[in-house]
Design an enzyme around this catalytic site. Sequence first.
Site, PDB file in Angstrom:
ATOM      1  N   ARG A  27       0.752  -1.051   0.004  1.00 46.21           N
ATOM      2  CA  ARG A  27      -0.198  -0.021   0.039  1.00 46.21           C
ATOM      3  C   ARG A  27       0.963   1.246   0.022  1.00 46.21           C
ATOM      4  NH1 ARG A  27      -5.188  -2.262   1.314  1.00 46.21           N
ATOM      5  NH2 ARG A  27      -6.317  -0.355   0.666  1.00 46.21           N
ATOM      6  N   ARG A  31      -3.150   6.751   0.292  1.00 43.05           N
ATOM      7  CA  ARG A  31      -3.404   7.914   0.671  1.00 43.05           C
ATOM      8  C   ARG A  31      -2.602   8.656   2.114  1.00 43.05           C
ATOM      9  NH1 ARG A  31      -8.843   5.430   3.118  1.00 43.05           N
ATOM     10  NH2 ARG A  31      -7.465   3.818   3.623  1.00 43.05           N
ATOM     11  N   ARG A  40      -6.526  12.287  -6.471  1.00 44.73           N
ATOM     12  CA  ARG A  40      -7.777  11.780  -6.315  1.00 44.73           C
ATOM     13  C   ARG A  40      -8.904  12.350  -6.199  1.00 44.73           C
ATOM     14  NH1 ARG A  40      -9.623   7.302  -3.641  1.00 44.73           N
ATOM     15  NH2 ARG A  40     -11.435   8.399  -4.131  1.00 44.73           N
ATOM     16  N   ASP A  76      -6.836  -2.845  -7.502  1.00 45.09           N
ATOM     17  CA  ASP A  76      -7.426  -3.261  -6.395  1.00 45.09           C
ATOM     18  C   ASP A  76      -7.856  -4.423  -6.299  1.00 45.09           C
ATOM     19  OD1 ASP A  76      -8.294  -2.089  -3.398  1.00 45.09           O
ATOM     20  OD2 ASP A  76      -9.737  -3.666  -3.939  1.00 45.09           O
ATOM     21  N   TYR A 157     -15.322 -11.044   0.204  1.00 45.25           N
ATOM     22  CA  TYR A 157     -16.011  -9.773  -0.243  1.00 45.25           C
ATOM     23  C   TYR A 157     -17.260  -9.783  -0.931  1.00 45.25           C
ATOM     24  CZ  TYR A 157     -12.170  -6.641   1.716  1.00 45.25           C
ATOM     25  OH  TYR A 157     -11.195  -6.179   2.661  1.00 45.25           O
TER      26      TYR A 157
HETATM   27  O1  CP3 Z   1      -0.109   0.486  -3.051  1.00 39.99           O
HETATM   28  C1  CP3 Z   1      -0.561  -0.627  -3.347  1.00 39.99           C
HETATM   29  O2  CP3 Z   1      -0.243  -1.290  -2.699  1.00 39.99           O
HETATM   30  C2  CP3 Z   1      -1.051  -0.890  -4.584  1.00 39.99           C
HETATM   31  C3  CP3 Z   1      -2.539  -0.741  -4.602  1.00 39.99           C
HETATM   32  C4  CP3 Z   1      -3.477  -1.558  -3.672  1.00 39.99           C
HETATM   33  C5  CP3 Z   1      -4.759  -1.001  -3.259  1.00 39.99           C
HETATM   34  N1  CP3 Z   1      -5.233  -1.926  -2.748  1.00 39.99           N
HETATM   35  C6  CP3 Z   1      -4.835   0.198  -3.497  1.00 39.99           C
HETATM   36  C7  CP3 Z   1      -6.183   0.966  -2.854  1.00 39.99           C
HETATM   37  C8  CP3 Z   1      -3.324  -3.101  -3.377  1.00 39.99           C
HETATM   38  C9  CP3 Z   1      -2.196  -3.943  -3.431  1.00 39.99           C
HETATM   39  C10 CP3 Z   1      -4.660  -3.157  -2.684  1.00 39.99           C
HETATM   40  C11 CP3 Z   1      -5.001  -4.601  -2.177  1.00 39.99           C
HETATM   41  C12 CP3 Z   1      -6.378  -4.645  -1.359  1.00 39.99           C
HETATM   42  N2  CP3 Z   1      -7.500  -4.123  -1.438  1.00 39.99           N
HETATM   43  C13 CP3 Z   1      -6.072  -5.678  -0.231  1.00 39.99           C
HETATM   44  C14 CP3 Z   1      -5.271  -6.584   0.199  1.00 39.99           C
HETATM   45  C15 CP3 Z   1      -4.233  -6.106   0.867  1.00 39.99           C
HETATM   46  C16 CP3 Z   1      -4.350  -5.663   2.197  1.00 39.99           C
HETATM   47  O3  CP3 Z   1      -4.337  -4.285   2.628  1.00 39.99           O
HETATM   48  O4  CP3 Z   1      -4.595  -6.367   3.147  1.00 39.99           O
HETATM   49  C17 CP3 Z   1      -7.557  -5.396   0.220  1.00 39.99           C
HETATM   50  C18 CP3 Z   1      -7.976  -6.221   1.499  1.00 39.99           C
HETATM   51  C19 CP3 Z   1      -8.336  -4.458  -0.540  1.00 39.99           C
HETATM   52  C20 CP3 Z   1      -9.707  -4.055  -0.400  1.00 39.99           C
HETATM   53  C21 CP3 Z   1      -9.574  -2.681  -0.043  1.00 39.99           C
HETATM   54  N3  CP3 Z   1      -9.516  -1.704  -1.053  1.00 39.99           N
HETATM   55  C22 CP3 Z   1      -9.879  -1.747   1.048  1.00 39.99           C
HETATM   56  C23 CP3 Z   1     -10.230  -2.646   2.530  1.00 39.99           C
HETATM   57  C24 CP3 Z   1      -9.860  -0.674   0.913  1.00 39.99           C
HETATM   58  C25 CP3 Z   1      -9.949   0.629   1.908  1.00 39.99           C
HETATM   59  C26 CP3 Z   1     -11.221   1.160   1.825  1.00 39.99           C
HETATM   60  C27 CP3 Z   1     -11.148   2.498   2.788  1.00 39.99           C
HETATM   61  O5  CP3 Z   1     -11.848   3.466   2.535  1.00 39.99           O
HETATM   62  O6  CP3 Z   1     -10.301   2.583   3.740  1.00 39.99           O
HETATM   63  C28 CP3 Z   1      -9.515  -0.449  -0.725  1.00 39.99           C
HETATM   64  C29 CP3 Z   1      -9.457   0.600  -1.249  1.00 39.99           C
HETATM   65  C30 CP3 Z   1      -8.083   1.032  -1.692  1.00 39.99           C
HETATM   66  N4  CP3 Z   1      -7.503   0.184  -2.439  1.00 39.99           N
HETATM   67  C31 CP3 Z   1      -7.395   2.353  -1.406  1.00 39.99           C
HETATM   68  C32 CP3 Z   1      -6.159   2.183  -2.130  1.00 39.99           C
HETATM   69  C33 CP3 Z   1      -5.166   3.398  -2.477  1.00 39.99           C
HETATM   70  C34 CP3 Z   1      -7.939   3.708  -0.864  1.00 39.99           C
HETATM   71  C35 CP3 Z   1      -9.147   4.298  -1.479  1.00 39.99           C
HETATM   72  C36 CP3 Z   1      -8.767   5.786  -1.563  1.00 39.99           C
HETATM   73  O7  CP3 Z   1      -8.030   6.376  -2.250  1.00 39.99           O
HETATM   74  O8  CP3 Z   1      -9.815   6.397  -1.084  1.00 39.99           O
END
Ligand code: CP3
Length: 347
Positions: A27, A31, A40, A76, A157
Amino acid sequence: MSPSPRERFVAALRGEAQDAPTGWMMRQAGRFLPEYRAMREGRTFVEAVEDPEFAAEVTLQPIRRFGMDVAVIFCDILMPPKELGLDLSFEAGHGPKLVPTIREKADLALLNDFDPRVACAYLPAAIAKVRATLAGMDGGDRGIMGFCGAPFTTASYMVEGASSRNFEHTKRLMLTDPETFSALQAKLVDHLIPYLAMQVEAGADALQIFDSWGGNLDAANYRRYLLPHLKRLVAGAKETGAPVVIYLNGGSHLLEVLAEAEPDCIGLDYRVDIADARRRLPNIALQGNLDPTTLFTTPEIVEAGMNRTLDAFKGHPGHVFNVGSGLLPKTSIACVERAFETLRARR
Ligand code: CP3
């Protein structure tokens, strides 16, 4: 001549001798970076992922700032369920939402098939842009990590429709109708294999499978209900020739079970003791495992934590430095800077 960061990263995943440590952070594109938050603004997360210009730029932002050895593509794990026909959205403060939910056999008929090369064409386009930029970057070429969710985590999910604490609908389906739960995971694997192959063809050097929630199962149930699907996904991913990492959060009790899926590397969460993991997994590369909340503190504390982590791996080939779970929004930029300075000081 010393290897490029890209070569060092791939060699480490293959368990080959390493001249120096290599690393990135899960990640890292996200953010905690003001330049990400600025870009964003005014678009949804899904719109951002589906725009290759945007995704490539956001992937490169942390590399430009901190000089990590690996770029992880901005995308994602929930994009494949979207292409299977579910509506995906992210509501501020509520995390992801998938509609409708898949909770019984009849619900499988709600899912359609998709060709990732058509439906997810934005992804190879973003990877190709990142590949082209990294090749000319200061400090040498970098690795690219492609990824997807593990069948269980992705399916959870789809069944819950959102993030979950106890996975009650998922475990209920798994235990009361294992055939349907198995069919759902099999459908995911059928689509995720070409989805991962497409990423390697576009320029990804390695692939990570995120089983973020698999640690909620005991070893017997993991082996019985999840492992066959994970194994098929890993085998399919390895057909590309790229090394494969499985990351699981909260899974100290599952390390040996994960090794049965035969990945090249296992990603450790921050609770796992590295020496213990080495003893239990002598023949596999390891990735990890700094506690990401360390990065809320001070550069001095981070440096000490980095040195402990890097020392724990010293003398063992096959280590990729990482955090033990994804970076959180409160992460301090000065702390991430110090982490990679500490890593590079060992070159
Ligand atoms: O930087 C990176 O690692 C690359 C991109 C990446 C994202 N998600 C971007 C993202 C990767 C590898 C993921 C994987 C992901 N997504 C996982 C597995 C990794 C982990 O953390 O265990 C999971 C469970 C998800 C599902 C998911 N997507 C969640 C739980 C969330 C957060 C929601 C929230 O509002 O807190 C996301 C959204 C997400 N994916 C964001 C990013 C940068 C945040 C969205 C935003 O910009 O508002």
